[in-house]
Design a protein around this motif. Sequence first.
Motif, PDB file in Angstrom:
ATOM      1  N   ASP A   5       1.993  -3.562 -10.442  1.00 52.58           N
ATOM      2  CA  ASP A   5       1.564  -4.863 -10.944  1.00 52.58           C
ATOM      3  C   ASP A   5       2.616  -5.921 -10.622  1.00 52.58           C
ATOM      4  OD1 ASP A   5       3.543  -4.056 -12.632  1.00 52.58           O
ATOM      5  OD2 ASP A   5       2.386  -4.243 -14.483  1.00 52.58           O
ATOM      6  N   ALA A   6       3.298  -5.773  -9.473  1.00 54.54           N
ATOM      7  CA  ALA A   6       4.361  -6.688  -9.080  1.00 54.54           C
ATOM      8  C   ALA A   6       3.801  -8.069  -8.754  1.00 54.54           C
ATOM      9  CB  ALA A   6       5.102  -6.130  -7.865  1.00 54.54           C
ATOM     10  N   ALA A   7       4.672  -9.081  -8.852  1.00 55.39           N
ATOM     11  CA  ALA A   7       4.319 -10.434  -8.449  1.00 55.39           C
ATOM     12  C   ALA A   7       4.636 -10.612  -6.969  1.00 55.39           C
ATOM     13  CB  ALA A   7       5.101 -11.439  -9.286  1.00 55.39           C
ATOM     14  N   LEU A  75       8.028 -13.225   9.084  1.00 56.74           N
ATOM     15  CA  LEU A  75       7.513 -13.976   7.938  1.00 56.74           C
ATOM     16  C   LEU A  75       8.036 -13.445   6.606  1.00 56.74           C
ATOM     17  CD1 LEU A  75       3.813 -14.383   9.137  1.00 56.74           C
ATOM     18  CD2 LEU A  75       5.609 -16.111   9.175  1.00 56.74           C
ATOM     19  N   ARG A  76       8.704 -12.311   6.641  1.00 60.38           N
ATOM     20  CA  ARG A  76       9.341 -11.696   5.471  1.00 60.38           C
ATOM     21  C   ARG A  76       8.387 -11.591   4.277  1.00 60.38           C
ATOM     22  NH1 ARG A  76      14.265 -10.509   6.643  1.00 60.38           N
ATOM     23  NH2 ARG A  76      14.639  -9.820   4.505  1.00 60.38           N
ATOM     24  N   PRO A  77       7.285 -10.884   4.442  1.00 54.92           N
ATOM     25  CA  PRO A  77       6.337 -10.756   3.328  1.00 54.92           C
ATOM     26  C   PRO A  77       6.881  -9.867   2.221  1.00 54.92           C
ATOM     27  CG  PRO A  77       5.726  -9.283   5.105  1.00 54.92           C
ATOM     28  CD  PRO A  77       6.858 -10.123   5.631  1.00 54.92           C
ATOM     29  N   ASP A  78       6.436 -10.124   1.005  1.00 55.94           N
ATOM     30  CA  ASP A  78       6.693  -9.150  -0.062  1.00 55.94           C
ATOM     31  C   ASP A  78       5.469  -8.278  -0.302  1.00 55.94           C
ATOM     32  OD1 ASP A  78       5.188 -11.092  -1.402  1.00 55.94           O
ATOM     33  OD2 ASP A  78       6.950 -11.906  -2.423  1.00 55.94           O
ATOM     34  N   LEU A  79       4.331  -8.636   0.323  1.00 53.35           N
ATOM     35  CA  LEU A  79       3.150  -7.780   0.338  1.00 53.35           C
ATOM     36  C   LEU A  79       2.532  -7.861   1.731  1.00 53.35           C
ATOM     37  CD1 LEU A  79       0.997  -6.002  -1.103  1.00 53.35           C
ATOM     38  CD2 LEU A  79      -0.262  -8.121  -1.550  1.00 53.35           C
ATOM     39  N   ALA A  80       2.177  -6.700   2.279  1.00 55.07           N
ATOM     40  CA  ALA A  80       1.498  -6.647   3.576  1.00 55.07           C
ATOM     41  C   ALA A  80       0.374  -5.627   3.505  1.00 55.07           C
ATOM     42  CB  ALA A  80       2.468  -6.280   4.692  1.00 55.07           C
ATOM     43  N   ALA A 115       8.962  -5.094   1.816  1.00 57.46           N
ATOM     44  CA  ALA A 115       7.576  -5.430   1.498  1.00 57.46           C
ATOM     45  C   ALA A 115       6.884  -4.259   0.815  1.00 57.46           C
ATOM     46  CB  ALA A 115       6.817  -5.797   2.770  1.00 57.46           C
ATOM     47  N   HIS A 116       5.990  -4.582  -0.094  1.00 55.51           N
ATOM     48  CA  HIS A 116       5.064  -3.565  -0.589  1.00 55.51           C
ATOM     49  C   HIS A 116       3.890  -3.541   0.376  1.00 55.51           C
ATOM     50  CE1 HIS A 116       3.326  -1.001  -3.770  1.00 55.51           C
ATOM     51  NE2 HIS A 116       2.199  -1.365  -3.181  1.00 55.51           N
ATOM     52  N   LEU A 197      -3.811  -5.619  -9.833  1.00 58.99           N
ATOM     53  CA  LEU A 197      -3.798  -7.050 -10.087  1.00 58.99           C
ATOM     54  C   LEU A 197      -4.547  -7.359 -11.380  1.00 58.99           C
ATOM     55  CD1 LEU A 197      -4.450  -8.536  -6.533  1.00 58.99           C
ATOM     56  CD2 LEU A 197      -2.264  -8.022  -7.646  1.00 58.99           C
ATOM     57  N   PRO A 198      -4.159  -8.394 -12.071  1.00 55.27           N
ATOM     58  CA  PRO A 198      -4.839  -8.744 -13.329  1.00 55.27           C
ATOM     59  C   PRO A 198      -6.327  -8.993 -13.120  1.00 55.27           C
ATOM     60  CG  PRO A 198      -2.789  -9.977 -13.097  1.00 55.27           C
ATOM     61  CD  PRO A 198      -3.018  -9.292 -11.783  1.00 55.27           C
ATOM     62  N   GLY A 199      -7.122  -8.567 -14.099  1.00 56.19           N
ATOM     63  CA  GLY A 199      -8.549  -8.808 -14.057  1.00 56.19           C
ATOM     64  C   GLY A 199      -9.344  -7.861 -13.196  1.00 56.19           C
TER      65      GLY A 199
END
Length: 278
Positions: A5-7, A75-80, A115-116, A197-199
Motif C-alpha cells: 500500500d505504498a505511496a 525517469l526514475r519511477p517508484d512504480l513501473a 522501483a516497485h 490501492l485504496p478503494g
Amino acid sequence: MPDTDAAYSRYVALGDSQTEGLGDGDDVTGLRGFADRLAEHLAHANPGLSYANLAVRGRLAAQVHAEQLAPALALRPDLATVVAGVNDLLRPRFDADHTAHHLEAMFAALTTQGAHVATLTFPDPARISPLARPLTPRVIALNERIREAARRHGVTVAETGHYPVVTDPRLWSHDRLHASPIGHQRIAAALAYTLNLPGTDDTWSHPLPPPATPAPTGWRAATDELRWTATFLGPWLTRRLRGRSSGDGRTAKRPRLGPVHVETSEPRSRGEQVGESP
C-alpha cells in the motif's frame, strides 16, 4: 492477495500494444488502456502523480528491453509496470526462456534502482478462441517463468488469467488479441487491487452480468471463427511473413512524465462498476 500500500509519485509503464492501450479507444480519438486507467486510480490516492507510457505495439520482449528500459530508468519511477511476451508467444520460434530472460532483466534493473514493479500473467488463449489451442503450452510455460522471475525480484504479479471471466467475449476486442475497454478496466482493477490501492477489492475477478443475447453456437459460431480468421488472423500472419510489425515507425504515446487528469469522483473499482462501464 494485495501486495503493498505504498505511496507513489512517478509511474512508468513499459510494454507492447496492451500497455499502449489498443482496443480501448483508437488512433484518431486517442488510446486509453489499462496503464492509463491504473494511472488515474493511482492519482486519486497519490495527488501530484506523474505518469509516462513507453509502450509501443508489436514489440517483442527483447525489443521492450532494448528500447524502453533505459528511458524508463532515466525517469526514475517508484512504480513501473512491465507487461510483454504475447507477441513472442505468437511467433513460430517461441522460446519461453529467452522471452523470460528479457522480462527478468527489466525486473532486476528497475527494482535495483528502487522501483516497485508490477506485472501480470496471461490467460490461456484457447479459452477465448479454439483456434488458439496450440498456444496453450506456451502460455503455461511463460506464465511460470514470469512467476519465478517475479519471486526472485520482489515483483507484484496480478494473476489475471485464472478466472472464468477472462473467457467472456465482452472483455476482448473484435481481434481477440487485445482487451476491450471493459477488459482494460478489469486489468487496471486487478493491478490496483494487487497493489493494495485504496478503494479496491476483488470484484474485478467476478463474472459480468448475463449478456443480453446468448453466445452463437453451431454454424453461426463456425462462421464467426472463419470471419475472424480472414479479418484478423490472416492479415497478422501476412505481416509476420513479410517481417513487418504493426508498430513499425511508431513511438511511445507518452514518453515523458506528466500529470494525470482524474475525475472528481472516485475511480470505479467495486462491484459491477468495474465490468459495466468503460
